[in-house]
Design an enzyme around this catalytic site. Sequence first.
Site: not given
Ligand code: AMP
Length: 281
Positions: A30, A32-34, A37, A61, A149, A155, A189
Amino acid sequence: MIIYHHSTDLKAFASSNPQDWLYAGFIPTMGALHEGHLSLIKACQKTCKITIASIFVNPTQFNDPKDFEKYPNTIEKDIELLTLAGCDILYLPSVEDIYPNGLHHLPKYDIGNLENLLEGKYRPGHFQGVCKVMDRLLNIVAPSHLFMGEKDFQQCMVVQKLIETKNLPIQLHTCPTLREKDGLAMSSRNVRIPENQRMKATAIYKTLTWISKNLEKKSPHELMDTATLQLLNHGFQSVDYITIATPNTLQPISTWAPGEPVVILIAAFLADVRLIDNLVK
Ligand code: AMP
């Protein structure tokens, strides 16, 4: 990195590269990558010939409209990070491309008890939204490998169930949670936690490790009660759940036998930000 905004263009590219697509890996996000991701991108590159990421803040969602409105958007930085990470394709669709017939009258998915437990219970409709978007994304991208993740433990279970129900030829890789130096699980977040409250957020991971270390000494019930108080004493506003559960069902356990696999899961609010984390023992 090629950026596609339309599913038809992405599908056309896939059908003109059938050999590569046999080893296509997909990372839905979604934005706001870190680093969390990016660790999924790296894991994908180790196994796959083509790495496809998507950025789509999925409206179906979000059970809380305010959470949707406040969801961080850093698209230019995200594109830069994905390019630097060597991602091959970014799918950046509009709501219309994902939901061409609108947001209503979408299919209902049978995910069994996962719908009523933990995130399912506290975020009604959330996993239906996850299934809707994942069903569509997996249909458009048609990857052979999917990288998600472990941070979003439940999920991953829901998506695995979707893959099995639809009999999709996709292998799900569940990748470890990346953490900040102080243990806080990375999350888009986290930027919403005010600076002066940020220290308090470390209590989640400390609580998870405290429970894990004390499983032999106290009953799961005692641990959950004390842990809830610990989080509240550390300044958390409220705790949705702290549970010690069997990993493949997420049913809470009442006693623990040494060596028995468990997952400890927490969801709690700090400064109006809902944080989730878990630890597999
Ligand atoms: P999101 O953008 O939050 O929907 O996350 C996208 C994907 O990145 C999902 O499969 C998450 O489980 C994974 N993810 C989010 N945070 C982390 C993290 N700290 N370490 C590893 N994977 C992550």
